[in-house]
Design a protein around this motif. Structure first.
Motif, short mmCIF file in Angstrom:
data_model
loop_
_atom_site.label_atom_id
_atom_site.label_comp_id
_atom_site.label_asym_id
_atom_site.label_seq_id
_atom_site.Cartn_x
_atom_site.Cartn_y
_atom_site.Cartn_z
N GLU A 39 -11.89 4.77 0.25
CA GLU A 39 -11.31 6.01 -0.28
C GLU A 39 -10.34 5.67 -1.40
O GLU A 39 -9.54 4.73 -1.30
N SER A 40 -10.41 6.45 -2.50
CA SER A 40 -9.44 6.34 -3.58
C SER A 40 -9.56 7.59 -4.42
O SER A 40 -10.66 7.99 -4.79
N ALA A 41 -8.42 8.21 -4.74
CA ALA A 41 -8.45 9.48 -5.48
C ALA A 41 -8.72 9.26 -6.97
O ALA A 41 -9.12 10.16 -7.67
N GLY A 69 -9.74 1.12 2.79
CA GLY A 69 -11.03 0.79 3.41
C GLY A 69 -11.12 1.35 4.82
O GLY A 69 -10.12 1.35 5.56
N ILE A 70 -12.30 1.84 5.17
CA ILE A 70 -12.55 2.35 6.53
C ILE A 70 -13.74 1.56 7.07
O ILE A 70 -14.82 1.59 6.49
N ILE A 71 -13.54 0.86 8.17
CA ILE A 71 -14.64 0.09 8.75
C ILE A 71 -14.84 0.55 10.19
O ILE A 71 -13.93 0.45 11.03
N GLY A 116 -14.02 0.91 17.80
CA GLY A 116 -12.98 1.68 17.13
C GLY A 116 -12.96 1.35 15.65
O GLY A 116 -13.81 0.60 15.17
N VAL A 117 -11.98 1.90 14.96
CA VAL A 117 -11.95 1.80 13.50
C VAL A 117 -10.89 0.80 13.04
O VAL A 117 -9.84 0.67 13.66
N VAL A 118 -11.20 0.11 11.94
CA VAL A 118 -10.22 -0.76 11.28
C VAL A 118 -10.03 -0.22 9.87
O VAL A 118 -11.00 0.05 9.16
N LEU A 119 -8.78 -0.03 9.46
CA LEU A 119 -8.49 0.40 8.09
C LEU A 119 -7.94 -0.78 7.30
O LEU A 119 -7.27 -1.65 7.85
N ILE A 120 -8.22 -0.78 6.01
CA ILE A 120 -7.59 -1.74 5.10
C ILE A 120 -6.68 -0.93 4.17
O ILE A 120 -7.16 -0.11 3.39
N LEU A 153 -16.22 -8.35 1.16
CA LEU A 153 -14.89 -8.93 0.97
C LEU A 153 -13.92 -7.90 0.40
O LEU A 153 -14.17 -7.34 -0.68
N PHE A 154 -12.84 -7.66 1.11
CA PHE A 154 -11.72 -6.90 0.55
C PHE A 154 -10.79 -7.95 -0.05
O PHE A 154 -10.23 -8.78 0.68
N ALA A 155 -10.67 -7.94 -1.38
CA ALA A 155 -10.12 -9.10 -2.09
C ALA A 155 -8.65 -8.97 -2.49
O ALA A 155 -8.17 -9.72 -3.33
N ALA A 156 -7.92 -8.02 -1.91
CA ALA A 156 -6.52 -7.76 -2.31
C ALA A 156 -6.49 -7.47 -3.81
O ALA A 156 -7.52 -7.13 -4.41
N SER A 157 -5.33 -7.65 -4.45
CA SER A 157 -5.24 -7.30 -5.88
C SER A 157 -5.10 -8.54 -6.76
O SER A 157 -4.44 -8.49 -7.80
#
Ligand code: ZN
Length: 303
Positions: free
Chosen positions: A39-41, A49-51, A56-60, A188-192
């Motif tokens: 999600e991003s506006a 991130g929604i996994i 259950g769910v894990v958010l990033i 991969l969620f790669a941070a910034s």
């Protein structure tokens, strides 16, 4: 045929999110893999991130504005009857962490060591409102929630059928950056560490060689999908582009240092016209500072 369709619908009901499409969640959502959404506006806003897992769910990250967090919360309810169990921070900056309170408790927040301290510092600083996406009115009922769990170098989180490897990235963007790697899904969620077509605001403790090492490490994981802390989900091309950019920047700064120019002179004269289409042009001076520090410390791209 009919029986098959009924069976399919039943399976859909049981699996929920695996059948829902991103557009069913609203215009700010993208589906990047089975049961994995972002999600991003806007392109500049931080990603959330929604996994989904069968436990259950894990958010990033917790979204930029509180409206982002509310959208994520509503989307999760559409996707699954299961609760949000964990929220992993990719970095400590307010645009990624301010909305923790929307999810936790009950979700348990996990982040790199030092995140709570950095969050408290940012919250106490006068620019918190501009950096967090929070409104002055929003602050009246606001609660700063810092991570309940801080890991050191590396952590494995097993939730349902999924495995999350949390990898600490050193000196790449915030004081505490975490890459979140899903080895079975190759996501991969790669941070910034690198943001697609965007100049980073490089803080004094961040180094270009450390950034390049992080790109190399993350590329070696061989991900199929790369989601940076901001911007559209992509591939390892995000790292390739950043590598090329830093190589050219360091090369130009190095040449100007050889010509006897000071950091200040270089900042006045150096242009990177190849990157005119990148966002956040005003951050170029912080990039030149970083390149200057790297060259002065003996860094050379050919080494
Ligand atoms: Zn940041």
């Amino acid at each position: 045929m009919k029986a098959a369709r009924v069976f399919f619908s039943l399976t859909c009901l049981l699996l929920f999110g695996h059948c829902l499409r991103a557009q069913d969640l609203g215009p700010h959502f993208k589906k990047v893999a089975d049961g994995i959404f972002v999600e991003s506006a806007s392109e500049a806003s931080s990603n959330c991130g929604i996994i989904l897992t069968n436990a259950g769910v894990v958010l990033i990250d917790s979204g930029y504005r509180s409206s982002d967090a509310q959208e994520v919360s509503a989307a999760v309810k559409k996707l699954t009857p299961l609760p949000i169990l964990f929220l992993v921070d990719s970095e400590n900056h307010p645009d990624h962490t301010t909305n923790h309170w929307v999810f936790s408790p009950p979700a348990v927040i996990i982040a790199g060591q030092g995140t709570s301290e950095a969050m408290r510092k940012a919250f106490d600083s006068p620019d918190f409102l501009t950096r967090s996406g929070m409104t002055r009115e929003g602050l009246t009922n606001y609660q700063l929630i810092t991570p309940q769990v801080e890991y050191h170098e590396k952590m494995t989180l097993n939730v349902g059928e999924r495995t999350f490897e949390l990898l600490n990235l050193k000196n790449v963007h915030s004081e505490t950056d975490t890459a979140i790697w899903l080895p079975h899904e190759r996501v991969l969620f790669a941070a910034s560490a690198a943001v697609p077509k965007t100049f980073d605001n490089i803080r004094p403790f961040v180094t270009i060689p450390d950034k390049l090492n992080a790109f190399k490490m993350m590329k070696a994981l061989n991900p199929e999908i790369v989601i940076s802390g901001h911007g559209s989900p992509g591939t390892t091309k995000i790292f390739d582009e950043a590598e090329q950019y830093y190589a050219l920047l360091v090369q130009r700064v190095s040449k100007m240092i050889q010509e006897g120019k000071s950091d200040g002179q270089i900042k006045q004269e150096l242009r990177m016209p190849e990157y005119d289409d990148w966002a956040a042009q005003d951050r170029l001076p912080t990039n030149i500072d970083a390149a200057y520090r790297a060259v002065k410390a003996g860094y050379s791209p050919d080494k």
